[in-house]
Motif scaffolding. Structure first.
Motif, PDB file in Angstrom:
ATOM      1  N   PRO A 200      20.315 -27.890  92.900  1.00  0.00           N
ATOM      2  CA  PRO A 200      20.452 -26.505  92.410  1.00  0.00           C
ATOM      3  C   PRO A 200      21.810 -25.870  92.729  1.00  0.00           C
ATOM      4  N   ALA A 201      22.434 -26.236  93.839  1.00  0.00           N
ATOM      5  CA  ALA A 201      23.733 -25.638  94.192  1.00  0.00           C
ATOM      6  C   ALA A 201      24.784 -25.969  93.140  1.00  0.00           C
ATOM      7  N   ILE A 202      24.730 -27.193  92.591  1.00  0.00           N
ATOM      8  CA  ILE A 202      25.697 -27.573  91.551  1.00  0.00           C
ATOM      9  C   ILE A 202      25.423 -26.760  90.289  1.00  0.00           C
ATOM     10  N   GLY A 203      24.149 -26.675  89.913  1.00  0.00           N
ATOM     11  CA  GLY A 203      23.776 -25.902  88.724  1.00  0.00           C
ATOM     12  C   GLY A 203      24.240 -24.458  88.829  1.00  0.00           C
ATOM     13  N   ASP A 204      24.103 -23.904  90.040  1.00  0.00           N
ATOM     14  CA  ASP A 204      24.516 -22.519  90.253  1.00  0.00           C
ATOM     15  C   ASP A 204      26.031 -22.370  90.058  1.00  0.00           C
ATOM     16  N   TYR A 205      26.786 -23.298  90.602  1.00  0.00           N
ATOM     17  CA  TYR A 205      28.246 -23.219  90.463  1.00  0.00           C
ATOM     18  C   TYR A 205      28.667 -23.406  89.004  1.00  0.00           C
ATOM     19  N   LEU A 206      28.031 -24.359  88.325  1.00  0.00           N
ATOM     20  CA  LEU A 206      28.467 -24.724  86.971  1.00  0.00           C
ATOM     21  C   LEU A 206      28.141 -23.655  85.921  1.00  0.00           C
ATOM     22  N   LYS A 207      27.319 -22.677  86.298  1.00  0.00           N
ATOM     23  CA  LYS A 207      27.055 -21.573  85.361  1.00  0.00           C
ATOM     24  C   LYS A 207      28.347 -20.908  84.903  1.00  0.00           C
ATOM     25  N   GLN A 208      29.335 -20.893  85.785  1.00  0.00           N
ATOM     26  CA  GLN A 208      30.602 -20.219  85.473  1.00  0.00           C
ATOM     27  C   GLN A 208      31.614 -21.173  84.829  1.00  0.00           C
ATOM     28  N   ARG A 209      31.202 -22.402  84.564  1.00  0.00           N
ATOM     29  CA  ARG A 209      32.145 -23.385  84.029  1.00  0.00           C
ATOM     30  C   ARG A 209      31.648 -23.958  82.694  1.00  0.00           C
ATOM     31  N   ASN A 210      32.617 -24.322  81.860  1.00  0.00           N
ATOM     32  CA  ASN A 210      32.274 -24.957  80.586  1.00  0.00           C
ATOM     33  C   ASN A 210      32.190 -26.480  80.829  1.00  0.00           C
ATOM     34  N   TRP A 211      31.236 -26.857  81.688  1.00  0.00           N
ATOM     35  CA  TRP A 211      31.260 -28.196  82.280  1.00  0.00           C
ATOM     36  C   TRP A 211      30.929 -29.315  81.300  1.00  0.00           C
ATOM     37  N   ARG A 212      30.077 -29.034  80.329  1.00  0.00           N
ATOM     38  CA  ARG A 212      29.748 -30.104  79.371  1.00  0.00           C
ATOM     39  C   ARG A 212      30.980 -30.468  78.540  1.00  0.00           C
ATOM     40  N   ASP A 213      31.675 -29.464  78.042  1.00  0.00           N
ATOM     41  CA  ASP A 213      32.881 -29.723  77.233  1.00  0.00           C
ATOM     42  C   ASP A 213      33.991 -30.354  78.078  1.00  0.00           C
ATOM     43  N   GLU A 214      34.146 -29.857  79.314  1.00  0.00           N
ATOM     44  CA  GLU A 214      35.204 -30.404  80.187  1.00  0.00           C
ATOM     45  C   GLU A 214      34.919 -31.864  80.527  1.00  0.00           C
ATOM     46  N   THR A 215      33.653 -32.181  80.760  1.00  0.00           N
ATOM     47  CA  THR A 215      33.281 -33.577  81.026  1.00  0.00           C
ATOM     48  C   THR A 215      33.537 -34.437  79.790  1.00  0.00           C
ATOM     49  N   ALA A 216      33.143 -33.923  78.631  1.00  0.00           N
ATOM     50  CA  ALA A 216      33.327 -34.673  77.374  1.00  0.00           C
ATOM     51  C   ALA A 216      34.807 -34.942  77.110  1.00  0.00           C
ATOM     52  N   THR A 217      35.653 -33.959  77.383  1.00  0.00           N
ATOM     53  CA  THR A 217      37.089 -34.104  77.114  1.00  0.00           C
ATOM     54  C   THR A 217      37.766 -35.040  78.118  1.00  0.00           C
ATOM     55  N   MET A 218      37.448 -34.854  79.404  1.00  0.00           N
ATOM     56  CA  MET A 218      38.212 -35.542  80.441  1.00  0.00           C
ATOM     57  C   MET A 218      37.616 -36.886  80.852  1.00  0.00           C
ATOM     58  N   LEU A 219      36.294 -36.990  80.910  1.00  0.00           N
ATOM     59  CA  LEU A 219      35.665 -38.179  81.493  1.00  0.00           C
ATOM     60  C   LEU A 219      35.073 -39.140  80.454  1.00  0.00           C
ATOM     61  N   LEU A 220      34.533 -38.609  79.372  1.00  0.00           N
ATOM     62  CA  LEU A 220      33.868 -39.503  78.410  1.00  0.00           C
ATOM     63  C   LEU A 220      34.811 -40.504  77.730  1.00  0.00           C
ATOM     64  N   HIS A 373      41.190 -35.946  89.226  1.00  0.00           N
ATOM     65  CA  HIS A 373      41.435 -37.347  89.575  1.00  0.00           C
ATOM     66  C   HIS A 373      41.352 -38.239  88.339  1.00  0.00           C
ATOM     67  N   ALA A 374      40.403 -37.960  87.479  1.00  0.00           N
ATOM     68  CA  ALA A 374      40.311 -38.726  86.228  1.00  0.00           C
ATOM     69  C   ALA A 374      41.546 -38.466  85.365  1.00  0.00           C
ATOM     70  N   ALA A 375      41.958 -37.196  85.283  1.00  0.00           N
ATOM     71  CA  ALA A 375      43.104 -36.835  84.438  1.00  0.00           C
ATOM     72  C   ALA A 375      44.376 -37.570  84.845  1.00  0.00           C
ATOM     73  N   TRP A 376      44.529 -37.814  86.155  1.00  0.00           N
ATOM     74  CA  TRP A 376      45.742 -38.487  86.628  1.00  0.00           C
ATOM     75  C   TRP A 376      45.906 -39.865  85.978  1.00  0.00           C
TER      76      TRP A 376
END
Length: 396
Positions: A200-220, A373-376
């Motif tokens: 739940p702590a991660i979910g709470d933090y990620l509310k303020q982040r566009n995490w699905r799109d950022e993951t798709a762009t950087m990690l996928l 780290h992935a972006a590097w």
């Protein structure tokens, strides 16, 4: 009253940058360690507390007793409970039974390897043999010699061979364990969703982040390159924090070998290539130098060369000598490397946001570790490093 105030003594610990900070957790005291050791008859009578660990996620110290030196480690109950510690102790004891030099976990009068007292959980190890050459090295600092890198590679390969018949299930969901359940899947996004929901702590933090799109762009895009090799990721219990500072050495020279393996706090059932990629990520790339360059005004002058290709070759040569990799496994390793820190970065995010409540460190875990780290690896130097690993496929 004096004892209570003494209990809140803080020590300097390694910060998330290359700096020393006041520790999150109170330092262990002689009185506290004496109380803990009463449960461990093997430990002898406490004499003198001789050293405090600078590691940030727990409190640790070395105590000299009438019979030995012991390392006592204390965790907040929200980070590790007795069951959580028993999981890693089972793996340590298996490796010992297979002739791998690891520290001995001491047991209480009733056969437990960890105890709970108030809101703390404790574990006690005998101080292992060997020289702590990298005791003061912060995270992500490189080996100081090619021989050290080569010897560390050999030791990791031996550990993997010894782990092959250890069949314990993966660890339960808890903070600060380096699992590999997201990017090991054909489709990582549902696995990522489950991972977040379990914490739940991660979910709470990620509310303020566009995490699905950022993951798709950087990690996928990196995962697309790994997908053809997912069949090479055979489940195996692994160390997951293979840094020079978690190894004790035979002597102080540049030609020292590995004598003892320490700190199985992040161990879990991942796979051998994940563990090897972690060893590269921890020892070959100076991530803190990248952060420093990004944080200085004249970062435009260009980031420093932060990877060590000579140490990479030595580490991989050592590993391959003991546990040879196939052509496909080298390709899988190169594809996995940009993703290897992602899941632990999320575990750190849960810790910083949910337990220590550090907004600065939570942002560091997400922006710098999970995405950065992935972006590097898209940089010229990052691409060169991946190419260096991938080229080994031509010679296997």
């Amino acid at each position: 009253m004096e004892a209570a105030s003494h209990h809140l003594t803080r020590v300097l610990s390694h910060g998330m940058n290359a700096d020393a900070v006041i520790s999150d957790w109170p330092a262990l005291t002689s009185a506290e360690v004496t109380r803990v050791l009463q449960h461990y008859p093997q430990a002898g009578i406490p004499k003198r507390l001789v050293w405090h660990s600078p590691r940030p996620f727990s409190a640790g110290c070395v105590m000299t007793t009438s019979t030995m030196e012991v390392f006592v480690k204390r965790h907040h109950i929200s980070v590790r409970d007795v069951d959580g510690l028993s999981e890693e102790h089972g793996f340590i004891n298996h490796l010992r039974s297979r002739g791998i030099a690891v520290s001995e976990v001491l047991t209480t009068t009733d056969g437990a390897t960890a105890i709970t007292d108030d809101h703390w959980t404790y574990e006690v190890h005998s101080v292992a043999s060997g020289i702590d050459l990298y005791r003061d090295a912060v995270s992500w600092t490189p080996f100081t010699s090619r021989v050290h890198a080569h010897e560390a590679g050999k030791a990791l390969a031996r550990l993997h061979l010894a782990a092959e018949d250890y069949a314990a299930p993966a660890r339960k969901a808890q903070t600060l364990v380096s699992s590999f359940t997201i990017f090991s899947q054909q489709d990582p996004m549902p696995a990522l969703q489950r991972y977040v929901e379990q914490r739940p702590a991660i979910g709470d933090y990620l509310k303020q982040r566009n995490w699905r799109d950022e993951t798709a762009t950087m990690l996928l895009p990196f995962h697309d390159k790994l997908r053809p090799y997912l069949d090479e990721l055979t489940p195996l219990w692994t160390h997951n924090d293979w840094h020079a500072s978690n190894l004790l050495w035979t002597d102080r020279s540049a030609a020292a070998g590995v004598e003892t393996i320490l700190d199985f706090g992040l161990s879990d059932r991942t796979c051998a290539l994940h563990d090897l990629a972690t060893a590269i990520e921890r020892n070959i790339i100076e991530w803190l130098a990248i952060q420093d360059a990004q944080n200085t005004q004249d970062a435009q002058a260009g980031k420093p060369n932060v990877a060590h290709p000579d140490l990479l070759d030595a580490l991989l040569d050592g590993y391959h000598l003991i546990r040879p990799l196939t052509s496909r496994q080298w390709k899988a390793l190169a594809a996995l490397l940009p993703l290897v820190h992602a899941e632990f970065a999320l575990a750190e995010l849960a810790y910083f946001h949910g337990i220590t409540r550090s907004e600065k460190n939570a942002s560091l875990a997400y922006d710098t570790y999970y995405l950065g780290h992935a972006a590097w690896f898209n940089s010229e130097e990052g691409q060169r490093l991946l190419e260096q690993i991938g080229q080994r496929a031509n010679h296997s």
